[in-house]
Every structure is written in C-alpha cells, then in structure tokens.
Design a protein around this motif. Sequence first.
Motif, PDB file in Angstrom:
ATOM      1  N   GLY A 200     -55.139  33.273  11.229  1.00 28.37           N
ATOM      2  CA  GLY A 200     -56.239  34.237  11.097  1.00 28.37           C
ATOM      3  C   GLY A 200     -57.573  33.723  11.606  1.00 28.37           C
ATOM      4  O   GLY A 200     -58.574  34.398  11.485  1.00 28.37           O
ATOM      5  N   ARG A 201     -57.584  32.506  12.153  1.00 30.77           N
ATOM      6  CA  ARG A 201     -58.845  31.991  12.719  1.00 30.77           C
ATOM      7  C   ARG A 201     -58.598  31.382  14.096  1.00 30.77           C
ATOM      8  O   ARG A 201     -57.775  30.482  14.250  1.00 30.77           O
ATOM      9  N   TYR A 202     -59.290  31.925  15.076  1.00 31.03           N
ATOM     10  CA  TYR A 202     -59.079  31.512  16.457  1.00 31.03           C
ATOM     11  C   TYR A 202     -60.417  31.198  17.093  1.00 31.03           C
ATOM     12  O   TYR A 202     -61.463  31.548  16.551  1.00 31.03           O
ATOM     13  N   ARG A 203     -60.358  30.573  18.271  1.00 31.28           N
ATOM     14  CA  ARG A 203     -61.617  30.269  18.958  1.00 31.28           C
ATOM     15  C   ARG A 203     -62.035  31.439  19.840  1.00 31.28           C
ATOM     16  O   ARG A 203     -63.211  31.677  20.032  1.00 31.28           O
TER      17      ARG A 203
ATOM     18  N   LYS B 270     -72.699  24.359  15.289  1.00 33.47           N
ATOM     19  CA  LYS B 270     -71.528  23.642  15.810  1.00 33.47           C
ATOM     20  C   LYS B 270     -70.438  24.508  16.427  1.00 33.47           C
ATOM     21  O   LYS B 270     -69.451  23.989  16.896  1.00 33.47           O
ATOM     22  N   GLU B 271     -70.585  25.827  16.419  1.00 31.69           N
ATOM     23  CA  GLU B 271     -69.434  26.617  16.856  1.00 31.69           C
ATOM     24  C   GLU B 271     -69.596  27.344  18.191  1.00 31.69           C
ATOM     25  O   GLU B 271     -68.668  27.988  18.655  1.00 31.69           O
ATOM     26  N   MET B 272     -70.765  27.258  18.798  1.00 33.16           N
ATOM     27  CA  MET B 272     -70.932  28.061  20.009  1.00 33.16           C
ATOM     28  C   MET B 272     -70.419  27.366  21.264  1.00 33.16           C
ATOM     29  O   MET B 272     -70.511  26.150  21.397  1.00 33.16           O
TER      30      MET B 272
ATOM     31  N   ARG C 249     -65.876  31.347  18.978  1.00 32.36           N
ATOM     32  CA  ARG C 249     -66.460  30.379  18.041  1.00 32.36           C
ATOM     33  C   ARG C 249     -65.574  29.147  18.029  1.00 32.36           C
ATOM     34  O   ARG C 249     -64.355  29.261  17.846  1.00 32.36           O
ATOM     35  N   TYR C 250     -66.207  27.979  18.203  1.00 31.19           N
ATOM     36  CA  TYR C 250     -65.434  26.748  18.222  1.00 31.19           C
ATOM     37  C   TYR C 250     -65.186  26.297  16.786  1.00 31.19           C
ATOM     38  O   TYR C 250     -65.824  25.394  16.273  1.00 31.19           O
TER      39      TYR C 250
END
Length: 409
Positions: free
Chosen positions: A120-123, A64-66, A113-114
């Motif tokens: 601390g968490r980005y795309r 789900k994150e690409m 990453r989607y």
Amino acid sequence: MSEIKKIRGFQDIHGENAKKYRYVVDTARDVFEKYNFQEIILPYVEDISLFKRSVGEATDIVQKEMYVFEDKGGRTVALRPEGTASTVRAFIEDRMYAKGGYHKLFYEGAMFRYERPQAGRYRQFHQIGAEIFGVDSPLGDAELIKMVKDILDKLGIQVRLEINSLGDFESRKKYIKALKEYLKQHEEELCETCKTRMDTNPLRVLDCKVETCKQATQDAPVLTDFLSEKSLERYTKLKEYLKAMDIEFIENPRLVRGLDYYTDTVFEFITDEIGAQGTVAAGGRYDNLVEQLGGPKTPALGFAAGIERLMLLLKELPEEKPLIVVIPVVSDFNLEGLKIADNLRKKGIRTEMLLKEGSLKSKMKLANKLNSKYVIFVSEKPELKDMQTGEQEVFENVEDLLDVVVEKV
Ligand code: HAM
C-alpha cells in the motif's frame, strides 16, 4: 542479455489490476461530475519552492521524500509529491479567482514520494483528488466529505471516518506553545525522531506510531480545547451536517495530517484491512494557502485518495461485456472474418478477430483461453457456437447470423 528490472517502489499495473485501476478512476470521475467538479490536468514537474512553501519545509515529504533534480536549464525542480500545491499554483497563475464565485476542480494521476516501499505504499503512486476554492461555509466541508463517502460507497469500500479541527493559525499557535511545554517535560520518553520534531513540527509527535511516544502524549493538551469561537462554530456545524446526512464519524483529537497547510477541518478515511498504510483518503481545509503562495486571500479545501489503496480494498469488479471471437475456418475466409468483426464492433460488441493462423483446433484452443461467450466460424455458411452450452447453429448468410448475435449479447 541481462534483464532490466523496474525501479524499487515503482510498479507495472496490468491485467486484473489495470481493470481495478480504471474502475476506481471511472467511478470517482462519475461522482466528481455529479457534484459538478471540473477537471484540471496538472504538470508532473514543478519548481521545488512550490512544495517548500505549501507542504512545508519541516514535513517529511519536503525534508526527505521528494524526487528533486536540476533540469538542463539549471532550475531545481521536483516531481510532484501531491496535487494540492499545483492546483493552488494554477488557480493563482491563471487568475481563476477573477471570475468570482467559487471553483471546484478535480484531478487524477501519479505522485512521487521517496518513502520506504511496503504494502500500500509506493514511490510512484496515484491519486484522485479534488479542491474547492472560495468557499468559507462549513457546507463546503460537509459536501466534500459526503462526496468522498459517495465514491467509497460506490466502490463498495467500507472504512471509518475520523475528523478533527486544527483551528485557525492563531489558535494553533497557542496550542503549539502549550504542546511544546508539555513535550519538554516528557522529552526523555520520546523517540529520537520526536525529540527533533518536538521543536520543528510538534504536532507530528501526536501521531507518532512508537509506543513510548503514544504513552508520553496520552495526557497532552488537546487541540480542540484551544479553538477560537469561529473555528469551534465551524467544527460544530460540520458535525451537525454529517449527522444529518447519516455519515458516521469518530472525533480524533490526534489527527494532525502530515502536511503543513491545513487549517480547521481535517479528515481521514481509514481501514484496518490493509496493514499499516490504512488511510485511503484524506484532506481538509487550507484557508491560508492561496495567500501564502501569492494569491488573494481565498478559503479552500480538498482531499485526495490513493488509488492503489482503494484497489486493495476493492472486492469485485463489475461484469465485463461478453466477448465474441471470429474464426475464419481457413485463410480463404480471412477477409470475410475482418468484415464481420468490423460489423460487430460497430454494433458495440466486444469482438476478437482471431489473429493467429493455423489449424482450426489451435484456433479453438485460443478462443477457449479468451473466455469467449460465442464463437463465429466463418466459412461458406457461417456458424455460431455458444461456448457455454456447446450448441452450434448454421446460418444461410452473415446478416442473419449478426441479427441473432446482436439479440443474444
Ligand atoms: P496525503 O495524506 O499525503 O494528502 O495523501 C492522500 C492519500 O494518498 C493518502 O491517504 C494515501 O491513500 C495516498 N498516498 C499517500 N502516499 C502514498 C504512497 N507513498 N503510496 C501509496 N499511496 C499513498 C495529500 O496528498 C493532500 N494533497 C490531500 C489534500 C487535498 N488535502 C487537501 N486537498
């Protein structure tokens, strides 16, 4: 006209943050070079099957994150979510193994990453990372961890190190069978995601953050009990080396990592200072991946660290070089000012030639804002002003003034 905003999960890094970014990267590079790693600059776009076959079909990243799209040539490509897969592809494609010996590579750059953005968490985020190919000895595992520790120490960042061994594929298979049986008995207590993960990626159930899952897995079988003799020996040796190098660590049998390619050693450097996204650097061994991607059987290992997370933990930056501002008192001296600025820069001094014309007062205001250490007023007789003390000195000629400036900064 309406403003255009940046896309959610993406950031502009400037000002103090850009300085922090550069400091983190420069520090890491310095350490990589000390350990004799060579740089590899990798593409941002790869064939999607590279990540499916390495990171793993069942992982969150691939599922789900690409960022996936079709290019104009009809190829299905992905923005890289991490750097290991590309490094392995390059290692195989460029036949690096043909040179014999072993290979140590490092990289730096953006990953995509989607994920749901939070502190601390980005795309789009950035990693520094390194990979070693062709080293089977646990010396490699120990040196890799020591190198990451060196980078963190140099940055003044204190974190805890957690390690685990996932064993080779054979021991893992046995473990997964036992784990699945255990999870089946506790299915009712698991969250919805873990009920599916139980079949597709049971190891991930072990690091689920949901409280009921944590409790349900409390008495689950432990991976290290299933290790083969060789894996156990490697793990024991690694711990011995770490102790000998005074590197403190915690053994965490639940540390499983979110990517499928790992075998044996896995590790994470973790902090509690920046909220839920506390893993700043992570990695491990992936002894089957080169072969899995079509290369010869080659033991390998590596790590990557999130630059943004390191930036959040960075307490202070080293002091900047002092700045000198050159101010032509009136525009007749502009040309002379340009020459002085040029001269100072050639001598390695950080120099701002004041580019705005106007009254001397307005120019001084700007020089103040720039936080300059000294100002040089350019007129018939050049003057040097110490911005801290306010002291001013007149010189007969530019050469004399430059000599004094060079001595002072
Ligand atoms: P990873 O654990 O997926 O491993 O990512 C490594 C580090 O990248 C994380 O510990 C974190 O600091 C940072 N990171 C990951 N996702 C994000 C995000 N969305 N926003 C900000 N930072 C993030 C790997 O990528 C493996 N390739 C590491 C490796 C290299 N293993 C062997 N060789």
